[in-house]
Design an enzyme around this catalytic site. Structure first.
Site, PDB file in Angstrom:
ATOM      1  N   THR A  28       0.566  -1.172  -0.043  1.00 33.46           N
ATOM      2  CA  THR A  28      -0.047  -0.048  -0.073  1.00 33.46           C
ATOM      3  C   THR A  28       0.923   1.203  -0.154  1.00 33.46           C
ATOM      4  OG1 THR A  28      -1.812  -1.290   1.361  1.00 33.46           O
ATOM      5  CG2 THR A  28      -1.550   1.235   1.395  1.00 33.46           C
ATOM      6  N   SER A  30       1.984   5.415  -1.908  1.00 36.97           N
ATOM      7  CA  SER A  30       2.356   5.994  -3.291  1.00 36.97           C
ATOM      8  C   SER A  30       3.556   5.209  -3.852  1.00 36.97           C
ATOM      9  CB  SER A  30       2.872   7.462  -2.999  1.00 36.97           C
ATOM     10  OG  SER A  30       3.802   7.502  -1.971  1.00 36.97           O
ATOM     11  N   ALA A  83       8.185   1.216   2.521  1.00 40.44           N
ATOM     12  CA  ALA A  83       8.466   1.397   3.845  1.00 40.44           C
ATOM     13  C   ALA A  83       8.528   2.781   4.113  1.00 40.44           C
ATOM     14  CB  ALA A  83       9.673   0.672   4.424  1.00 40.44           C
ATOM     15  N   ASP A  84       8.484   3.167   5.525  1.00 38.07           N
ATOM     16  CA  ASP A  84       8.609   4.628   5.920  1.00 38.07           C
ATOM     17  C   ASP A  84      10.075   4.670   6.120  1.00 38.07           C
ATOM     18  OD1 ASP A  84       5.909   5.505   5.737  1.00 38.07           O
ATOM     19  OD2 ASP A  84       5.616   3.981   7.194  1.00 38.07           O
ATOM     20  N   GLY A  96       2.751   4.238   7.655  1.00 38.97           N
ATOM     21  CA  GLY A  96       2.437   5.387   7.565  1.00 38.97           C
ATOM     22  C   GLY A  96       0.817   5.664   6.651  1.00 38.97           C
ATOM     23  N   GLY A  97       0.740   4.533   5.872  1.00 41.72           N
ATOM     24  CA  GLY A  97      -0.772   4.475   5.302  1.00 41.72           C
ATOM     25  C   GLY A  97      -1.709   3.882   5.899  1.00 41.72           C
ATOM     26  N   GLU A 103      -0.614  -5.989   5.772  1.00 42.37           N
ATOM     27  CA  GLU A 103       0.868  -5.975   5.245  1.00 42.37           C
ATOM     28  C   GLU A 103       1.629  -6.866   5.858  1.00 42.37           C
ATOM     29  OE1 GLU A 103       1.087  -1.337   3.786  1.00 42.37           O
ATOM     30  OE2 GLU A 103       2.101  -1.683   5.652  1.00 42.37           O
ATOM     31  N   LYS A 121      14.326   6.808   2.534  1.00 44.19           N
ATOM     32  CA  LYS A 121      14.022   6.048   3.384  1.00 44.19           C
ATOM     33  C   LYS A 121      14.920   5.091   4.183  1.00 44.19           C
ATOM     34  CE  LYS A 121       9.617   6.745   2.294  1.00 44.19           C
ATOM     35  NZ  LYS A 121       8.674   5.947   1.624  1.00 44.19           N
TER      36      LYS A 121
HETATM   37  C1  5RP Z   1       1.582   1.759   4.224  1.00 45.22           C
HETATM   38  C2  5RP Z   1       3.070   1.565   4.258  1.00 45.22           C
HETATM   39  C3  5RP Z   1       3.916   2.363   3.244  1.00 45.22           C
HETATM   40  O1  5RP Z   1       4.532   1.404   2.568  1.00 45.22           O
HETATM   41  C4  5RP Z   1       4.797   3.472   3.493  1.00 45.22           C
HETATM   42  O2  5RP Z   1       4.015   4.358   4.236  1.00 45.22           O
HETATM   43  C5  5RP Z   1       5.505   4.116   2.373  1.00 45.22           C
HETATM   44  O3  5RP Z   1       4.495   4.823   1.693  1.00 45.22           O
HETATM   45  P1  5RP Z   1       4.927   5.737   0.513  1.00 45.22           P
HETATM   46  O4  5RP Z   1       5.211   4.822  -0.684  1.00 45.22           O
HETATM   47  O5  5RP Z   1       3.492   6.409   0.086  1.00 45.22           O
HETATM   48  O6  5RP Z   1       6.262   6.490   1.047  1.00 45.22           O
HETATM   49  O7  5RP Z   1       3.630   0.928   5.126  1.00 45.22           O
HETATM   50  O8  5RP Z   1       1.059   1.213   5.313  1.00 45.22           O
END
Ligand code: 5RP
Length: 218
Positions: A28, A30, A83-84, A96-97, A103, A121
């Site tokens: 999940t 962007s 990942a964040d 983050g999402g 996941e 990251k």
């Molecule tokens: C969602 C997540 C995402 O992988 C993480 O937040 C990174 O998001 P993005 O690709 O938008 O930077 O763990 O729960």
């Protein structure tokens, strides 16, 4: 290159790991959105996907990519997600999402976790990004007190309800030196559904997009 262009570069690079005739786990966010766009280009060669969120499912459905229920399959070849934060040991902060629970389940089932991130990251020590935890709503105040007792600063993510009907606390003030131990410790607090620390089951391959190209750690 913009951050989104870096995300796109790794989203498309992950296609190399997709084997014909398999079911793919899809994360999940962007970065994963770019992977889903890439997946559309091979949708007739794969059997389908298992999705980690309602948001990803909606996009996958709109592109005509067949969705499977995790309960109906025995194994998954790969799981592709972002990942964040990720460190050199391939341990991650995720959520983050707010999709961390599904996941983590799909990551556990998959044979290989392919993490796709832009270079921002990659960190030496996890914890600068506030670590999300998914919590049963009635346990919010208790869990927050327990997290404060551990020396951290939990913050209620206002207005967010997860796909599982729970709430998110974002945990600040952590410098995570032993991610496996912390994951276990926080998992043991009653009321926490999932901690957004992916250490016991980290990534197997990381594709890291930068101005210089894509760095692969495996
Ligand atoms: C969602 C997540 C995402 O992988 C993480 O937040 C990174 O998001 P993005 O690709 O938008 O930077 O763990 O729960």
């Amino acid at each position: 290159m913009t951050q989104d262009e870096l995300k796109k570069s790794v989203g498309w690079a992950a296609l190399k790991h997709v084997r014909p005739g398999t079911i793919i786990g899809v994360g999940t966010g962007s970065t994963v959105t770019h992977f889903i766009d890439a997946l559309e280009s091979v949708k007739h060669q794969i059997e389908g996907v298992v999705s980690s969120s309602e948001a990803s499912s909606a996009k996958l459905k709109s592109l005509g990519i067949p969705l499977f229920d995790l309960n109906d399959i025995d194994s998954l070849d790969i799981y592709v997600d972002s990942a964040d934060e990720i460190n050199e040991k391939m341990q991650m902060i995720k959520g983050g999402g707010a999709a961390l629970t599904r996941e983590k389940i799909i990551a556990a089932v998959a044979r290989k976790f392919i993490c796709i991130v832009d270079t921002s990251k990659l960190v030496d020590i996890l914890g600068n990004f506030p670590m999300p935890v998914e919590v049963i709503p009635m346990a919010r105040a208790w869990v927050a007190r327990e997290l404060v007792r551990l020396g951290s600063l939990p913050e209620y993510r206002q207005g967010v309800i997860t796909d599982n009907g729970n709430i998110i606390l974002d945990v600040h003030n952590l410098k995570i030196l032993d991610a496996v131990a912390l994951e276990e410790q926080i998992n043991n607090i009653p009321g926490i559904v999932t901690v957004g620390l992916f250490a016991r089951r980290g990534a197997d391959v990381a594709l890291i997009g930068s101005e210089q190209g894509i760095k692969i750690i495996d």
